[in-house]
Scaffold this motif. Sequence first.
Motif, PDB file in Angstrom:
ATOM      1  N   ASP A   1       2.072  -2.467  -8.040  1.00  0.00           N
ATOM      2  CA  ASP A   1       1.858  -2.373  -6.596  1.00  0.00           C
ATOM      3  C   ASP A   1       1.631  -3.764  -6.006  1.00  0.00           C
ATOM      4  O   ASP A   1       1.530  -3.933  -4.804  1.00  0.00           O
TER       5      ASP A   1
ATOM      6  N   TRP B   1       2.276   1.955   6.073  1.00  0.00           N
ATOM      7  CA  TRP B   1       1.774   1.255   4.895  1.00  0.00           C
ATOM      8  C   TRP B   1       1.810  -0.247   5.129  1.00  0.00           C
ATOM      9  O   TRP B   1       2.777  -0.783   5.649  1.00  0.00           O
TER      10      TRP B   1
ATOM     11  N   HIS C   1       0.847  -1.189   0.000  1.00  0.00           N
ATOM     12  CA  HIS C   1       0.000   0.000   0.000  1.00  0.00           C
ATOM     13  C   HIS C   1       0.889   1.248   0.000  1.00  0.00           C
ATOM     14  O   HIS C   1       2.010   1.221   0.491  1.00  0.00           O
ATOM     15  N   GLY C   2       0.384   2.340  -0.545  1.00  0.00           N
ATOM     16  CA  GLY C   2       1.071   3.624  -0.473  1.00  0.00           C
ATOM     17  C   GLY C   2       2.124   3.866  -1.536  1.00  0.00           C
ATOM     18  O   GLY C   2       2.675   4.959  -1.617  1.00  0.00           O
ATOM     19  N   HIS C   3       2.413   2.880  -2.360  1.00  0.00           N
ATOM     20  CA  HIS C   3       3.466   3.020  -3.370  1.00  0.00           C
ATOM     21  C   HIS C   3       3.178   2.144  -4.580  1.00  0.00           C
ATOM     22  O   HIS C   3       2.488   1.138  -4.474  1.00  0.00           O
TER      23      HIS C   3
END
Length: 202
Positions: free
Chosen positions: A124, A146, A53-55
């Motif tokens: 991802d 994350w 998550h987050g990237h």
Amino acid sequence: MEQAEQCDIEQSCNPPTSNCTCVHVRSIPYRETIQFVFSAIGRFDNSHPIHLHGHSFQVAHIGYPNYNETTGMIQEHNREIKCNDTDCRATDPECEPERCTQPAGWVNGNGPTFSINNKTVRKDTVIVPAGGYVIISFISDNPGYWFLHCHIEVHQLEGMAVIINEARNEQKIAPDSILQNECGNNNMIDDNNALCLLPSSV
């Protein structure tokens, strides 16, 4: 609410114990190139869809096992990663030496060479091949907590997950007014820009 116990990331979970069912948290610095190696080398021949998550990240390298040319089945796990489990019975008779719960680096001391360029795949989620490994790379430019986990839910529930604490000193603190709200006690705007008041019993 009781705070979750954090794991000692170095502890052995071969064989698994109740000490292994804790919250894994790894901190990473701000604005650095971060590389993770995910391996699926061990007793069971399972591939793992790993999601961050987050990237989005670059898939820098994939190390495959040796496949049987006729059947396509795994003939031998990738041997580039050294596992410390191979002699674990010396200290714990219940340990399974064929598992790879404690990878100890690269067999020859140096990892594979790779480059990241305009042809490197960005994702991802990446499938870690059964009997192999994947190296991902990204820039830590999105401060926050994350979740990094296997997308096979039972694996996630068995501990194949970690919280990435990215750039702790750069993370913004939520205003007190947000922190004091309770679930179901918030005002929301619907698609027609009309204010919807949600009852606290929702």
